[in-house]
Design an enzyme around this catalytic site. Structure first.
Site, PDB file in Angstrom:
ATOM      1  N   THR A   1       0.847  -1.181   0.000  1.00 28.00           N
ATOM      2  CA  THR A   1       0.000   0.000   0.000  1.00 28.00           C
ATOM      3  C   THR A   1       0.879   1.226   0.000  1.00 28.00           C
ATOM      4  O   THR A   1       1.897   1.278   0.682  1.00 28.00           O
ATOM      5  CB  THR A   1      -0.919   0.037   1.223  1.00 28.00           C
ATOM      6  OG1 THR A   1      -0.116   0.053   2.414  1.00 28.00           O
ATOM      7  CG2 THR A   1      -1.843  -1.149   1.257  1.00 28.00           C
ATOM      8  N   CYS A   2       0.499   2.161  -0.800  1.00 27.77           N
ATOM      9  CA  CYS A   2       1.172   3.453  -0.845  1.00 27.77           C
ATOM     10  C   CYS A   2       0.100   4.510  -0.903  1.00 27.77           C
ATOM     11  O   CYS A   2      -0.629   4.608  -1.875  1.00 27.77           O
ATOM     12  CB  CYS A   2       2.070   3.562  -2.072  1.00 27.77           C
ATOM     13  SG  CYS A   2       3.391   2.358  -2.114  1.00 27.77           S
ATOM     14  N   PHE A   3      -0.051   5.254   0.169  1.00 24.08           N
ATOM     15  CA  PHE A   3      -1.065   6.302   0.182  1.00 24.08           C
ATOM     16  C   PHE A   3      -0.540   7.525   0.877  1.00 24.08           C
ATOM     17  O   PHE A   3       0.453   7.534   1.510  1.00 24.08           O
ATOM     18  CB  PHE A   3      -2.374   5.831   0.822  1.00 24.08           C
ATOM     19  CG  PHE A   3      -2.218   5.234   2.187  1.00 24.08           C
ATOM     20  CD1 PHE A   3      -2.233   6.026   3.305  1.00 24.08           C
ATOM     21  CD2 PHE A   3      -2.056   3.862   2.340  1.00 24.08           C
ATOM     22  CE1 PHE A   3      -2.099   5.466   4.562  1.00 24.08           C
ATOM     23  CE2 PHE A   3      -1.928   3.307   3.593  1.00 24.08           C
ATOM     24  CZ  PHE A   3      -1.943   4.101   4.695  1.00 24.08           C
TER      25      PHE A   3
END
Length: 101
Positions: free
Chosen positions: A99-101
């Site tokens: 996840t990259c947010f």
């Protein structure tokens, strides 16, 4: 209306999610893996599980008020939910998630 803008949509619309998804690494909307994901989400996930998956993948448990087309990253720029294929793994490699947010 303010609550909707601040908190987002109360339910996850899988059709909208799929429509606005991006694909990398050799995957496409027509890839078996993508079809399996969308089929599984529609058939097997409860509303609560969809919200948890969305939270894991995006950092938010709700959809933006204007739908998945408005997902944004930590920098405020539009960032679609993306499925990425991996071609650098051997056949016995288990699936991974990031996840990259």
């Amino acid at each position: 209306e303010l609550d909707l803008l601040l908190a987002g949509l109360p339910e996850v619309d899988i059709d909208d999610w799929e429509k606005h998804a991006a694909y990398l690494g050799g995957l496409s909307a027509e890839s078996d893996q993508a079809k399996w994901l969308w089929k599984m989400l529609r058939a097997d996930f409860t509303k609560d599980e969809l919200a948890k998956l969305l939270h894991f993948a995006t950092g938010s448990a709700s959809v933006p008020a204007t739908g998945f087309g408005a997902l944004s990253g930590y920098n405020g720029r539009p960032e679609p939910f993306t499925l990425e294929g991996r071609t650098d793994q051997n056949e016995g490699h288990l699936p991974t998630a990031a996840t990259c947010f």
